[in-house]
Scaffold this motif. Structure first.
Motif, PDB file in Angstrom:
ATOM      1  N   ASP A 193      72.559 146.345  44.380  1.00 59.08           N
ATOM      2  CA  ASP A 193      72.742 145.673  45.665  1.00 59.08           C
ATOM      3  C   ASP A 193      72.663 146.615  46.864  1.00 59.08           C
ATOM      4  O   ASP A 193      72.142 146.252  47.916  1.00 59.08           O
ATOM      5  CB  ASP A 193      74.080 144.934  45.690  1.00 59.08           C
ATOM      6  CG  ASP A 193      74.056 143.685  44.820  1.00 59.08           C
ATOM      7  OD1 ASP A 193      73.057 143.505  44.103  1.00 59.08           O
ATOM      8  OD2 ASP A 193      75.018 142.922  44.852  1.00 59.08           O
ATOM      9  N   TYR A 196      68.407 148.193  47.205  1.00 59.01           N
ATOM     10  CA  TYR A 196      67.110 147.513  47.262  1.00 59.01           C
ATOM     11  C   TYR A 196      66.396 147.698  48.602  1.00 59.01           C
ATOM     12  O   TYR A 196      65.239 148.138  48.655  1.00 59.01           O
ATOM     13  CB  TYR A 196      67.270 146.031  46.938  1.00 59.01           C
ATOM     14  CG  TYR A 196      65.982 145.258  47.155  1.00 59.01           C
ATOM     15  CD1 TYR A 196      64.831 145.626  46.484  1.00 59.01           C
ATOM     16  CD2 TYR A 196      65.919 144.197  48.048  1.00 59.01           C
ATOM     17  CE1 TYR A 196      63.635 144.945  46.675  1.00 59.01           C
ATOM     18  CE2 TYR A 196      64.736 143.508  48.246  1.00 59.01           C
ATOM     19  CZ  TYR A 196      63.594 143.895  47.559  1.00 59.01           C
ATOM     20  OH  TYR A 196      62.418 143.238  47.766  1.00 59.01           O
ATOM     21  N   GLN A 197      67.058 147.371  49.703  1.00 58.69           N
ATOM     22  CA  GLN A 197      66.389 147.460  50.995  1.00 58.69           C
ATOM     23  C   GLN A 197      65.962 148.888  51.313  1.00 58.69           C
ATOM     24  O   GLN A 197      64.901 149.129  51.894  1.00 58.69           O
ATOM     25  CB  GLN A 197      67.321 146.924  52.102  1.00 58.69           C
ATOM     26  CG  GLN A 197      67.681 145.452  51.958  1.00 58.69           C
ATOM     27  CD  GLN A 197      66.470 144.535  52.117  1.00 58.69           C
ATOM     28  OE1 GLN A 197      65.429 144.945  52.619  1.00 58.69           O
ATOM     29  NE2 GLN A 197      66.613 143.283  51.683  1.00 58.69           N
ATOM     30  N   ALA A 238      65.452 144.422  43.093  1.00 62.26           N
ATOM     31  CA  ALA A 238      65.427 143.041  43.598  1.00 62.26           C
ATOM     32  C   ALA A 238      65.911 142.066  42.523  1.00 62.26           C
ATOM     33  O   ALA A 238      66.701 141.153  42.797  1.00 62.26           O
ATOM     34  CB  ALA A 238      64.012 142.683  44.046  1.00 62.26           C
ATOM     35  N   ARG A 243      67.196 138.675  43.894  1.00 62.41           N
ATOM     36  CA  ARG A 243      66.036 138.350  44.732  1.00 62.41           C
ATOM     37  C   ARG A 243      64.821 138.175  43.820  1.00 62.41           C
ATOM     38  O   ARG A 243      63.914 139.018  43.760  1.00 62.41           O
ATOM     39  CB  ARG A 243      65.809 139.469  45.746  1.00 62.41           C
ATOM     40  CG  ARG A 243      66.976 139.711  46.695  1.00 62.41           C
ATOM     41  CD  ARG A 243      66.721 140.963  47.528  1.00 62.41           C
ATOM     42  NE  ARG A 243      67.714 141.177  48.562  1.00 62.41           N
ATOM     43  CZ  ARG A 243      68.824 141.889  48.401  1.00 62.41           C
ATOM     44  NH1 ARG A 243      69.092 142.427  47.208  1.00 62.41           N
ATOM     45  NH2 ARG A 243      69.675 142.063  49.389  1.00 62.41           N
ATOM     46  N   ASP A 246      61.128 138.312  45.247  1.00 68.29           N
ATOM     47  CA  ASP A 246      60.734 139.677  45.588  1.00 68.29           C
ATOM     48  C   ASP A 246      60.430 140.475  44.325  1.00 68.29           C
ATOM     49  O   ASP A 246      59.465 141.242  44.266  1.00 68.29           O
ATOM     50  CB  ASP A 246      61.847 140.379  46.375  1.00 68.29           C
ATOM     51  CG  ASP A 246      61.998 139.841  47.781  1.00 68.29           C
ATOM     52  OD1 ASP A 246      61.153 139.027  48.200  1.00 68.29           O
ATOM     53  OD2 ASP A 246      62.963 140.231  48.469  1.00 68.29           O
TER      54      ASP A 246
END
Length: 467
Positions: A193, A196-197, A238, A243, A246
């Motif tokens: 968590d 990812y970004q 992801a 997600r 993604d």
């Protein structure tokens, strides 16, 4: 200032194999020896991301001197010996050299470029030694990430500014491979968590480098493989953080990269993760097809452990289809392949796959089929066997155990296991684990008066919400 072109009439000097280090490994496979290195590191409070590839590079002589962390670990493993006894050169002799030609074989039409002159030993040492990638991924911010990624950061800066990205050399290829290792290491410990970004930055840089081209064909091959593996790693982040769309996109990107370059190992890995994602997102028939495709591609690669994992991916799909016979047949194949043991053909990315993961994936199959007793037995064994390094997996297996016990008529034991997972959530950020705990909490609500259940439910209710 434009870089000058360097020509040389002398052929590059090949690295000298480190035979002393190879003798110390003995009969252990590179993957088994790498696991021993990681265990030794934990004994002295060090953190190294050693794997079979690193061991292979040392034995091939590509790494002439380890970084300081590895040096401390190796000297701990082999007390009374010096780095020279282990077959390494002194740090001064490595650091003191001026840049020289790389040991790569030149491509057919590409000139030798000065950007490719950085010594690969020093490049790898610097990236292993620093912890800048961890800080970049965990603190976030494009500027921090770019500054912390070395050659990848330069590509990221150029892309953001609209400038052309220079052709890649061994420094960029090494940085890309190290980014993949770091992401996997952080995911093993902390979950997806928070990563990812932040992992999108090196992935953008990797594909910018592919577009720019490379100074050597061997470098281009490393870049394609590294970019594909990085796409899979980012896809997994992801996937694990819920997600799914993604993740599907990133896995498809890796699969396309594999097929463009004819990289069967990368293609098998992409299909493996696609099968796992299909199972988790409620498409079990696709999971079976993807796992079977992965097995067709992987069979010539010669890794029994890889075939074992792919059989488990297929078993998960059959379980989702409520096909108990198909699931059991795939589980038998998975166990048979696993018992053949490690080999040099095992992919680097499979360092997570051991007996604990085998048990954990089998537990998930029996849980999907509604055999809670059998599922709980395998989940308990998975949690007990898991290497402490893989904190996220311990949380995952224990969450599986909690749910199986709760559904199997043992609410008190399920709550106790759930409390153990809650203790780990200070270190682990995984939406998948949190989702499993939420499902367990719903199952346990009617049993609030059972021993320990109320404590678990209260603790679970007080969990902070994720963004």
């Amino acid at each position: 200032m434009a870089s000058s072109t360097v020509t040389s009439s002398q052929p590059p000097t090949p690295p000298r194999p480190n035979l002393a280090f190879r003798r110390l490994r003995g009969q252990r496979s590179p993957a088994e020896f790498a696991a021993a290195v990681r265990r030794a590191a934990r004994e002295i409070g060090e953190s190294v991301s050693c794997d079979a590839r690193y061991v292979g590079r040392v034995e091939a002589g590509e790494i002439r001197c380890p970084n300081y962390a590895y040096e401390r670990v190796f000297l701990h493993m082999f007390p009374g010996r010096t780095l020279t006894d282990l077959g390494f050169a002194s740090r001064a002799s490595v650091r003191g050299r001026r840049a020289r030609a790389t040991d790569e074989t030149p491509g057919t039409c590409e000139p030798y470029d000065t950007q490719d002159t950085q010594d690969p030993d020093e490049t790898y040492d610097n990236y292993e030694e620093s912890d800048v990638l961890r800080r970049a991924f965990m603190t976030g911010g494009a500027t921090v990430a770019a500054a912390s990624l070395g050659p990848l950061g330069l590509a990221l800066d150029a892309t953001a500014a609209g400038r052309p990205v220079r052709r890649a050399g061994t420094g960029e290829a090494g940085a890309l491979e190290e980014a993949v290792r770091r992401i996997r290491l952080l995911d093993d410990r902390h979950g997806a968590d928070g990563l990812y970004q932040r992992a999108a930055a090196p992935l953008r840089a990797a594909y910018a480098l592919l577009d720019a081209g490379a100074t050597r064909q061997t470098t281009a091959d490393r870049l394609h493989s590294g970019a594909g593996e990085l796409a899979i790693s980012v896809g997994w982040l992801a996937h694990d953080s819920g997600r799914f769309d993604d993740a599907r996109s990133h896995y498809a990107e890796a699969l396309a990269t594999a097929r463009v370059t004819g990289d069967d190992a990368l293609e098998a890995h992409a299909f493996c993760n696609t099968a796992f994602l299909a199972r988790d997102s409620g498409r079990p028939r696709e999971a079976v097809r993807a796992a079977q495709a992965a097995q067709r591609v992987a069979r010539p690669l010669g890794s029994a452990r890889l075939m074992s994992l792919l059989a488990l991916r297929e078993a998960g799909g059959w379980a989702g289809l409520a096909d108990r016979t198909g699931c059991e047949q795939a589980l038998v194949r998975a166990q048979a392949y696993f018992e053949r043991g490690h080999s040099d053909a095992d992919p680097e990315w499979m360092s997570f796959y051991g007996e604990a993961e085998l048990e954990g994936l089998e537990a998930q199959c029996w849980s999907t089929l509604g055999d809670w007793r059998r599922a709980a037995r395998h989940a308990r064994r998975a949690a007990d066997l898991q290497d402490p390094h893989f904190t996220r997996n311990i949380a995952l297996y224990t969450a599986e155990l909690a749910d199986d016990l709760a559904r199997g008529g043992h609410p008190d034991e399920g709550a106790a296991a759930g409390l153990r997972v809650l203790e780990l959530l200070g270190e682990v950020q995984s939406s998948r684990v949190r989702t499993m705990l939420a499902a367990t909490a719903r199952v346990l609500l009617p049993h609030r008066r059972a021993s320990g259940v109320s404590a678990f439910l209260d603790r679970h209710t007080s969990l902070p919400r994720t963004a």
